[in-house]
Design a protein around this motif. Structure first.
Motif, mmCIF file in Angstrom:
data_model
loop_
_atom_site.group_PDB
_atom_site.id
_atom_site.type_symbol
_atom_site.label_atom_id
_atom_site.label_comp_id
_atom_site.label_asym_id
_atom_site.label_seq_id
_atom_site.Cartn_x
_atom_site.Cartn_y
_atom_site.Cartn_z
ATOM 1 N N GLY A 401 0.811 -1.209 0.000
ATOM 2 C CA GLY A 401 0.000 0.000 0.000
ATOM 3 C C GLY A 401 0.844 1.258 0.000
ATOM 4 N N CYS A 402 1.895 1.275 0.809
ATOM 5 C CA CYS A 402 2.779 2.449 0.868
ATOM 6 C C CYS A 402 3.582 2.598 -0.422
ATOM 7 C CB CYS A 402 3.706 2.352 2.070
ATOM 8 S SG CYS A 402 2.871 2.569 3.658
ATOM 9 N N LYS A 405 1.310 4.182 -2.962
ATOM 10 C CA LYS A 405 1.136 5.611 -2.686
ATOM 11 C C LYS A 405 2.338 6.406 -3.177
ATOM 12 C CE LYS A 405 -2.015 5.511 1.283
ATOM 13 N NZ LYS A 405 -2.191 5.865 2.715
ATOM 14 N N GLN A 406 3.531 5.900 -2.920
ATOM 15 C CA GLN A 406 4.728 6.610 -3.346
ATOM 16 C C GLN A 406 4.803 6.707 -4.868
ATOM 17 O OE1 GLN A 406 5.086 8.068 -0.444
ATOM 18 N NE2 GLN A 406 7.254 8.209 -0.968
ATOM 19 N N TYR A 408 2.320 6.666 -7.049
ATOM 20 C CA TYR A 408 1.324 7.602 -7.557
ATOM 21 C C TYR A 408 1.635 9.048 -7.174
ATOM 22 C CZ TYR A 408 -1.753 4.086 -9.534
ATOM 23 O OH TYR A 408 -2.277 3.089 -10.327
ATOM 24 N N ARG A 409 2.290 9.255 -6.050
ATOM 25 C CA ARG A 409 2.743 10.609 -5.708
ATOM 26 C C ARG A 409 3.756 11.096 -6.724
ATOM 27 N NH1 ARG A 409 3.281 9.263 0.717
ATOM 28 N NH2 ARG A 409 1.134 9.802 1.315
ATOM 29 N N ARG A 423 -4.916 3.936 -12.960
ATOM 30 C CA ARG A 423 -5.023 4.343 -11.572
ATOM 31 C C ARG A 423 -5.313 3.169 -10.642
ATOM 32 N NH1 ARG A 423 -6.072 8.805 -14.526
ATOM 33 N NH2 ARG A 423 -5.896 10.859 -13.542
ATOM 34 N N VAL A 429 -4.958 2.756 -4.890
ATOM 35 C CA VAL A 429 -4.700 3.236 -3.531
ATOM 36 C C VAL A 429 -5.883 4.078 -3.085
ATOM 37 C CG1 VAL A 429 -2.199 3.209 -3.713
ATOM 38 C CG2 VAL A 429 -3.427 5.210 -4.458
ATOM 39 N N GLN A 431 -6.182 6.915 -1.600
ATOM 40 C CA GLN A 431 -6.100 8.363 -1.816
ATOM 41 C C GLN A 431 -5.247 8.634 -3.040
ATOM 42 O OE1 GLN A 431 -7.834 10.559 0.223
ATOM 43 N NE2 GLN A 431 -7.386 12.022 -1.399
ATOM 44 N N LEU A 432 -5.879 8.718 -4.209
ATOM 45 C CA LEU A 432 -5.156 9.001 -5.433
ATOM 46 C C LEU A 432 -4.826 10.481 -5.529
ATOM 47 C CD1 LEU A 432 -7.127 6.822 -7.975
ATOM 48 C CD2 LEU A 432 -4.963 6.313 -6.892
ATOM 49 N N PRO A 433 -3.838 10.845 -6.330
ATOM 50 C CA PRO A 433 -3.503 12.262 -6.479
ATOM 51 C C PRO A 433 -4.722 13.070 -6.914
ATOM 52 C CG PRO A 433 -1.854 10.879 -7.527
ATOM 53 C CD PRO A 433 -2.964 9.975 -7.118
#
Length: 459
Positions: A401-402, A405-406, A408-409, A423, A429, A431-433
């Motif tokens: 999961g982390c 997130k990284q 997609y950030r 996506r 994830v 919380q998408l950008p």
């Protein structure tokens, strides 16, 4: 291990080769790295060489003149053209299988017959060299849930058609064998295969010709759109570890598929040295081989290199020297995910190139984020797109999961007109950008992710 620093040549142009060069550069044994032909990203960590990875004589000449100690084959075409044979004949060390062993990838007909001979689980099939005979075979089947494949190498996901009906299967046959969509050579041999169902998995292992040592399973996303919709591509993302796999799956794959393949190739006089990539499907009847590749996958390599703790140069030399042991391969307990950004219209045959790219330095500066170039070039100081798939952003973290997130950030920082990416890599994830890529949408619209629905508004 080595008193003198080694010079290494990597063959290829994409994100896979960028990731291999990045990992090779971490070895204390390395002095110089060359990539042929490379891209704008490899130029930042290595010296690009303006020689096609298909120009076997030119590559041999370059390796001799520059005293290359190790050559690493990234793409599949050089293997089919016999680059390993040519380098070995010139007394040059090279990581990859010889041409006869690489038939496991560049001839699906050979691979299917090989698996049949050595009782390696694979879908039932029939091979045809004649269009009318293939059509007659189709007419005699009870249904059209089939897979139609060309025997040779495809391009950008082409060369494999998954069919629901006989009409689709006949259209695929006509496209390959009559219309010759992929050329005369591809039209010569076509395979009609039973269609299986179940989750797919990529399994990678290393071999020195006798011993096979696993890396780890990776799952990739081949289709262009979220939810595995749209046409196949060369790969839009990948991640590992793969959740919810049976505890003994890796051992089962090594015992029933990988090691029998290495043993079978040796028994037939074609020892397999290099990395073996098995595309698998987990069916109710057990694990089945959909295809073999004879090199690292793309984008799976980005995940493999992120989690491999071993010195890649030492591992490759052990394979070449016939000294590979399980101790050579050490894997991180963390997770990694790669998200591929592609040009607008990809994977259509025509798409714009030369689009300015921005935000790469911001993405690369994020912790746990690496950026690997696939289709980029630099002109007059500007970074531009040059292929259908453009950049891959890889996130590495303690958990999947982390890592997602990284990744997609990092994606959120990168901009080029009409950029597209999935996506839902790894399930998406939560919380998408919130800020979309410039040029992605011309007006506000809604899209559904795997985990939740989000509002996407143009900036």
């Amino acid at each position: 291990m080595h008193k003198q620093k080694l010079s290494v040549l990597v063959l290829g142009y994409g994100a896979r080769e960028h990731a291999l060069a990045w990992k090779i550069a971490q070895s204390p044994h390395i002095g110089r790295i060359f990539v042929a032909p490379g891209n704008a990203g490899t130029a930042e960590i290595a010296t690009n060489v303006p020689i096609s990875d298909e120009d076997v004589p030119g590559l041999v000449t370059f390796a001799r003149q520059n005293k290359i100690d190790l050559t690493v084959v990234g793409t599949n075409d050089p293997l089919a053209f016999g680059v390993v044979d040519a380098f070995q004949a010139a007394g040059l060390a090279i990581f990859g299988p010889r041409q006869a062993a690489a038939r496991l990838e560049y001839s699906k007909a050979f691979a299917k017959r090989f698996m049949q001979r050595h009782n390696i689980p694979s879908p039932r099939f029939a091979t045809f060299h004649n269009y009318d005979e293939a059509m007659a075979y189709l007419d005699g089947l009870p249904h059209g849930r089939l897979v139609v494949k060309i025997s040779g190498l495809g391009k950008m996901g082409l060369g494999v058609t998954v069919c629901d009906t006989k009409a689709q299967a006949k259209a695929a046959l006509h496209s390959y064998m009559v219309h010759k969509l992929l050329g005369d050579a591809a039209a010569q041999t076509v395979i009609i295969e039973e269609r299986l169902s179940g989750p797919e998995l990529s399994m990678f292992a290393l071999s020195d010709g006798k011993t096979a040592v696993p890396l780890f399973p990776v799952r990739d996303h081949k289709r262009i759109f979220d939810g595995d919709n749209g046409p196949n591509t060369g790969g839009m993302g990948a991640f590992a570890p793969v959740p919810n796999l049976p505890a003994n799956l890796e051992a089962e794959v090594m015992q029933t598929i990988i090691q029998p393949t290495i043993d079978g190739m040796a028994a037939e006089g074609n020892p397999y040295v290099g990395v073996l990539f098995a595309g698998l499907m987990l069916t109710e009847q057990g694990v089945q081989v959909l295809e073999f590749n004879c090199r690292f996958g793309n984008p799976e390599t980005l995940v493999l290199m992120a989690l491999l703790q071993s010195d890649l140069v030492e591992v490759m030399l052990a394979c070449i020297q016939g000294k590979l042991t399980p101790a050579h391969v050490q894997i991180s307990n963390g997770a990694a995910a790669a998200v591929m950004m592609a040009s607008p219209s990809y994977p259509a045959e025509s798409f714009p190139t030369g689009l300015p790219i921005s935000g790469t330095k911001l993405a690369q500066a994020l912790p746990g984020v690496n950026l690997f170039h696939h289709g980029t070039k630099r002109e007059n100081g500007r970074l531009l797109t040059s292929r259908g798939r453009v950049l891959a952003v890889t996130g590495t973290a303690a958990t999947l999961g982390c890592a997602l997130k990284q990744a997609y950030r990092g994606v959120a920082h990168i901009q080029f007109a009409g950029a597209q990416y999935r996506r839902d890599i790894g399930g998406g994830v939560p919380q998408l950008p919130r800020r979309p890529i410039l040029g992605w949408y011309e007006k506000p619209m809604r899209m559904r992710s795997v985990l939740n629905e989000i509002e996407v508004t143009a900036v």
